[in-house]
Design an enzyme around this catalytic site. Structure first.
Site, PDB file in Angstrom:
ATOM      1  CD  GLU A 234     -54.362 -96.733  95.710  1.00  0.00           C
ATOM      2  OE1 GLU A 234     -54.309 -96.291  96.140  1.00  0.00           O
ATOM      3  OE2 GLU A 234     -54.333 -95.929  94.311  1.00  0.00           O
TER       4      GLU A 234
ATOM      5  CG  HIS B  88     -56.488 -91.117  96.722  1.00  0.00           C
ATOM      6  ND1 HIS B  88     -56.003 -91.928  97.906  1.00  0.00           N
ATOM      7  CD2 HIS B  88     -56.097 -91.480  95.419  1.00  0.00           C
ATOM      8  CE1 HIS B  88     -55.391 -92.930  96.918  1.00  0.00           C
ATOM      9  NE2 HIS B  88     -55.734 -92.772  95.584  1.00  0.00           N
TER      10      HIS B  88
ATOM     11  CB  SER C  35     -55.446 -89.863 101.094  1.00  0.00           C
ATOM     12  OG  SER C  35     -56.386 -91.172  99.668  1.00  0.00           O
TER      13      SER C  35
ATOM     14  CG  HIS D 213     -50.623 -92.581  95.519  1.00  0.00           C
ATOM     15  ND1 HIS D 213     -50.385 -94.142  95.480  1.00  0.00           N
ATOM     16  CD2 HIS D 213     -52.264 -92.195  94.766  1.00  0.00           C
ATOM     17  CE1 HIS D 213     -50.983 -94.761  95.161  1.00  0.00           C
ATOM     18  NE2 HIS D 213     -52.740 -93.707  95.012  1.00  0.00           N
TER      19      HIS D 213
HETATM   20 FE   LIG Z   1     -54.447 -94.709  94.447  1.00  0.00          FE
END
Ligand SMILES: [Fe+2]
Length: 310
Positions: A200, A155, A219, A160
């Site tokens: 997010e 993730h 993700s 990110h």
């Molecule tokens: Fe995160």
């Protein structure tokens, strides 16, 4: 602190030992807790991932790549392309955090820092103020590559990292961190919520089409297709309202907040990370890095000016 903040907004900064115990269910899977090494050191230990973990990475990587052109924002696509061009990202190897961290330092001054214990929202946000992203090394259970009970390094790497390579997102992340310094507990909660609905799970409109820029969407194959479909509710991003919006981390998100990419850039009040306050130009590499940083700053200013003029 509720589960959402401790597990998602703070990006899986639970104890890796706890995560391993719960997700590997006693199976003989290499435990990431053994991989952290000296996290206080300057170099992130290199990890030898198990074949099963690499297979999970390959599965996710290849599936996401089929959706990226349609759903990912242009900043993500540009950074992802660069990561592949530099050989850091391939479908067949989980990237080493040290290499990725060095890439980010060159691009935006952000660095990754492996973390092995629970972080509070305050601590996590504070690290952003210094362009440091606390990053877990935990890998999801290889037998369930599409199931993510909590964030893992896949993730972090596929969600990110590409976004932190973008100057605007890096600056926005740092600004959230700067706002958290000395903030009240109530304001920390609001900043964590803003982080949730932007970094997010943020969506935006580019060239008339909805795109994802949030790491939790980018993700996740399921979240990516869901977020930009007609199923979830979408509202315009409004800092005051978004900051107090309740959310869930149990399932696909029922609500997303969208921004226009032409929204004014958060460029005012920029503070360089501490390690960039003093730059010693004693060799060509140092001068090259400074040139790159200045180039990024100019790029950011040009984008902000373009946004203001539209
Ligand atoms: Fe995160």
């Amino acid at each position: 602190m509720n589960r959402a903040i401790s597990n998602w907004v703070i990006c899986g900064k639970r104890s890796s030992r706890q995560a391993c115990a719960e997700n590997h269910s006693g199976q003989e899977i290499p435990c990431q807790i053994m991989r952290l090494g000296n996290i206080a050191g300057q170099t992130i230990p290199r990890v030898q991932y198990a074949e099963s973990e690499t297979k999970a990475w390959t599965h996710i990587y290849e599936r996401l790549k089929t959706l990226m052109p349609k759903y990912a924002c242009q900043e993500y696509l540009a950074a992802f392309q660069l990561l592949e061009k530099e050989g850091l990202y391939t479908a067949h190897n989980i990237p080493q955090l040290e290499d990725v961290s060095n890439f980010l330092k060159r691009r935006t001054g952000f660095q990754l820092r492996p973390v092995s214990g629970l972080l509070s929202a305050r601590d996590f946000l504070a690290s952003l103020a210094f362009r440091t992203f606390q990053c877990t090394l935990f890998v999801r259970h290889p037998s369930k590559p599409d199931h993510l009970p909590e964030p893992d390094c896949i993730h972090e790497l596929l969600g990110h990292v590409p976004m932190l390579a973008d100057p605007m997102v890096a600056q926005f992340s740092q600004n959230l961190g700067l706002a958290s310094l000395g903030a009240s507990d109530a304001d920390i909660g609001k900043l964590a919520t803003l982080y949730w609905f932007t970094v997010e799970f943020g969506i935006c409109k580019q060239k008339g089409k909805l795109k994802a820029y949030g790491a939790g969407i980018l993700s996740s194959y399921g979240e990516l297709a869901h977020a930009l479909s007609d199923k979830p509710e979408k509202r315009p991003f409004d800092p005051d309202k978004t900051a107090v919006q309740a959310y869930t981390d149990e399932d696909l998100q029922p609500l997303y907040f969208g921004i226009r990419v032409s929204d004014p850039a958060p460029v005012r009040g920029e503070i360089r990370p501490v390690y960039q306050l003093r730059v010693v130009l004693d060799d060509k590499l140092a001068m090259k890095k400074l040139t790159e940083n200045i180039t990024l700053d100019v790029e950011q200013l040009k984008r902000a000016m373009a946004a203001i003029e539209t």
